[in-house]
Structures are given as structure tokens and as C-alpha cells.
Design an enzyme around this catalytic site. Structure first.
Site, PDB file in Angstrom:
ATOM      1  N   LYS A  80      46.453  38.199  39.961  1.00 28.65           N
ATOM      2  CA  LYS A  80      47.274  38.201  38.748  1.00 28.65           C
ATOM      3  C   LYS A  80      46.889  39.415  37.904  1.00 28.65           C
ATOM      4  O   LYS A  80      45.724  39.563  37.519  1.00 28.65           O
ATOM      5  CB  LYS A  80      47.065  36.908  37.950  1.00 28.65           C
ATOM      6  N   ASP A  89      43.338  28.782  34.285  1.00 33.56           N
ATOM      7  CA  ASP A  89      42.868  30.163  34.166  1.00 33.56           C
ATOM      8  C   ASP A  89      41.503  30.149  33.488  1.00 33.56           C
ATOM      9  O   ASP A  89      41.403  29.926  32.275  1.00 33.56           O
ATOM     10  CB  ASP A  89      43.850  31.005  33.334  1.00 33.56           C
ATOM     11  N   LYS A 144      42.129  37.343  38.669  1.00 29.41           N
ATOM     12  CA  LYS A 144      42.976  37.827  37.570  1.00 29.41           C
ATOM     13  C   LYS A 144      42.225  38.912  36.808  1.00 29.41           C
ATOM     14  O   LYS A 144      41.020  38.790  36.557  1.00 29.41           O
ATOM     15  CB  LYS A 144      43.302  36.634  36.656  1.00 29.41           C
TER      16      LYS A 144
END
Length: 321
Positions: A257, A158, A221
Site C-alpha cells: 500500500k 493498519d 504500507k
């Protein structure tokens, strides 16, 4: 399926869009603007939507299976990570039929501990990298951060974009950095955090989503979870539109996400309805949609017991992340 925002043309020459900094800027600035009123009206309508009782248990299990169970504190220890991994494997020990979560997300130095604790479980190990959460450091440091996690066995990275570069209009710099981190990931999947709460508006969210997809993000995300607002239904819809339109243009499936700010089962189900209606049922899988909301798990487990047993359970009887 209805849409609130016009999709980019499927015939876009994406290779030309990333030819140089000027081409990238023209492409991003040429994306259709977001219909803010329509988007927010649709989000309000989704908030009133309910699903049939017989479908609710399946929806709760689906949401549990899409959670990235996360601990990102300076006080994290190997013991705390092992405890989190045990919960990831079996979220509700009294009900072994409850599915495991999708992943455990930790800092890079604890990725090896999580890998060992989750071996053979099917639960992925994700690690934040690239000077999380600010994203403010040299590229060399960010790549070293990524390598630390990958070498420890993390299968998902991430990364957070450099918002200072983005907000200054240095799109090429942000693009090049994502490309470099993607290369450093090797076989690991790359999630690119846009930190949407710091972007200028929905048009900026759309541009940042497309930039990340062009640079190779496997998943886009919303947030680090460290600032507010984090994931909101309108923002998540814009990002779902981006991956849907990317699929229409390229045939490739990329994920979303929604991280931060989703704490209740009701809110999670609203997001699943949005996934189904905006992107399509194909995205209703942990490979293509995730929740980055550890505090959500406790409410999902409570609501699941209510559905299965017909009465509310005391919070103390259910583990929380």
C-alpha cells in the site's frame, strides 16, 4: 522484466531466520544492499512513461478501485464517516459505471459506523490501530486497540511499527509485536506501516519490509500519511521488490500500500506502471496493491470525465474526499 536490485536467494531458510533475535538480525543485515543510483534512475524513467489513450480510462478505473478512502482526524464524527462511505460506494454519482473504492479507513471507534454504512457494498472497512500514528504505547494497549476495531467488524487493520524500537536496532521486539497483532486480527488482514520517511534509507526500507513479511504482514504500507516524505516511487519499488521476492521464495502473495503524497492521476499511473514492471501484472488488483491517498480520488474522477467526455469538468461538479 528488468530489475535494479538483486533479489535475495529463493532458497533462504526463512524459518531459521526467525529462530531467535540473533538469527533475525543476521538475516536482515545479510540482505543485498539497494543500488540507489539504479533505483532512482529507473524511477526517473518511469516518471516520463505514458500510456496509450485507449488504456488510460482502464488505468484510471483501476486506480480508483485501489483507493483506501480515509478520514483520520480528531474531529471525525459518525456523520462524516457515513458521508465518506456513501462516496466510497459511488465515487461519481453522475457516472454509476465508476467502480467503488477498495476500502474506507477510519479510527477504531468509528469502524462499526463504517461497517453498517458499507454493508453489502463489497467495500472493505479498514481501521488504524496500535497507537496510530506514533506507535508509542504498551503492547497491551496496542492489542486492545486492535481488538476494538476487529470486534466492531473491521476486515483490515493498519498497524504502525514502533520506529523507536526499529531505529534502536531492537528488531526482535518489532517482529514479536507484529506477530502478536497478527494473532489479534483473527481473519482480518493486517497492513504493517513502516513509516518509510523515518527510516535511514533504502536498505532500511528493504529490511523493514522483510521483517514485516516474516512476521505475517498481509500488506506492507509506506506511511501513516502524517509525515513527509511519505510514498515515493523509489521506496514503493523497493517494497514491490520485497513482495515479489517473498512470492518467489514462498509462493505466497503479499501486497503493498502506497500511502501519502500521491495526489495526481499521472503519479498514480506511474505507480501502476511500477507495479506491473517490478512485481508483475498479478499485483494489479485491489487485493495486492492499494493507494492510501484520499485527495487523489478527485483528480482521478476529473481525468476520467475528461477521457469519457472529451473536455475538462469544473472541479465543483465532482465530489472530493
Amino acid at each position: 522484466m528488468t530489475t535494479t536490485v538483486p533479489a535475495p536467494r529463493a532458497s533462504l531458510d526463512l524459518a531459521d531466520a526467525v529462530r531467535d533475535d540473533g538469527s533475525l538480525r543476521r538475516f536482515l543485515r545479510g540482505l543485498p544492499g539497494v543500488d540507489q543510483v539504479g533505483l532512482e534512475r529507473r524511477s526517473a524513467a518511469l516518471a516520463t512513461r505514458s500510456i496509450k489513450k485507449e488504456s488510460k480510462l482502464r488505468a484510471l478505473d483501476a486506480a480508483i478501485s485501489m483507493i483506501d478512502l480515509t478520514t483520520l482526524e480528531g474531529s471525525d464524527t459518525p456523520g462524516k464517516v457515513r458521508s465518506l462511505c456513501a462516496q466510497a460506494r459511488r465515487p461519481d454519482p453522475d457516472h454509476p459505471e465508476v467502480p467503488p473504492v477498495a476500502a474506507v479507513c477510519v479510527y477504531p471507534d468509528l469502524a462499526g459506523t463504517a461497517v453498517e454504512a458499507l454493508r453489502g457494498s463489497g467495500v472493505a472497512v479498514a481501521a488504524v490501530a496500535t497507537a496510530f500514528p506514533a506507535g508509542r504505547s504498551s503492547r497491551a494497549v496496542k492489542l486492545a486497540d486492535t481488538a476494538l476495531a476487529v470486534d466492531a467488524g473491521a476486515s483490515e487493520i493498519d498497524m504502525v511499527i514502533d520506529r523507536g524500537a526499529w531505529l534502536s536496532g531492537r528488531y526482535g521486539q518489532v517482529f514479536d509485536e507484529i506477530v502478536a497483532v497478527k494473532a489479534a486480527c483473527g481473519p482480518a488482514h493486517l497492513k504493517v506501516i513502516l513509516e518509510t520517511g523515518e527510516l535511514a534509507g533504502y536498505d532500511d526500507v528493504r529490511r523493514a519490509s522483510w521483517l514485516a513479511l516474516l512476521a505475517g504482514a498481509d500488506v506492507i504500507k509506506t506511511s501513516t500519511g502524517k509525515i513527509s516524505p511519505a510514498a515515493t516511487l523509489p521506496v514503493v519499488q523497493v517494497m514491490l521488490q520485497a513482495v515479489r521476492d517473498w512470492h518467489r521464495a514462498t509462493g505466497e502473495l503479499r501486497g503493498v500500500k502506497a500511502a501519502g503524497g500521491i495526489r495526481t492521476s499521472k503519479d498514480a499511473i506511474r505507480h501502476l506502471v511500477a507495479v506491473n514492471e517490478v512485481a508483475g501484472p498479478q499485483w494489479l488488483t485491489p487485493d495486492l496493491f492499494r493507494f492510501g491517498a484520499s485527495s487523489l480520488l478527485g483528480d482521478l474522477l476529473r481525468q476520467r470525465r475528461t477521457q469519457a467526455l472529451g473536455h475538462y469538468e469544473n472541479t465543483d461538479r465532482i465530489g472530493t474526499a
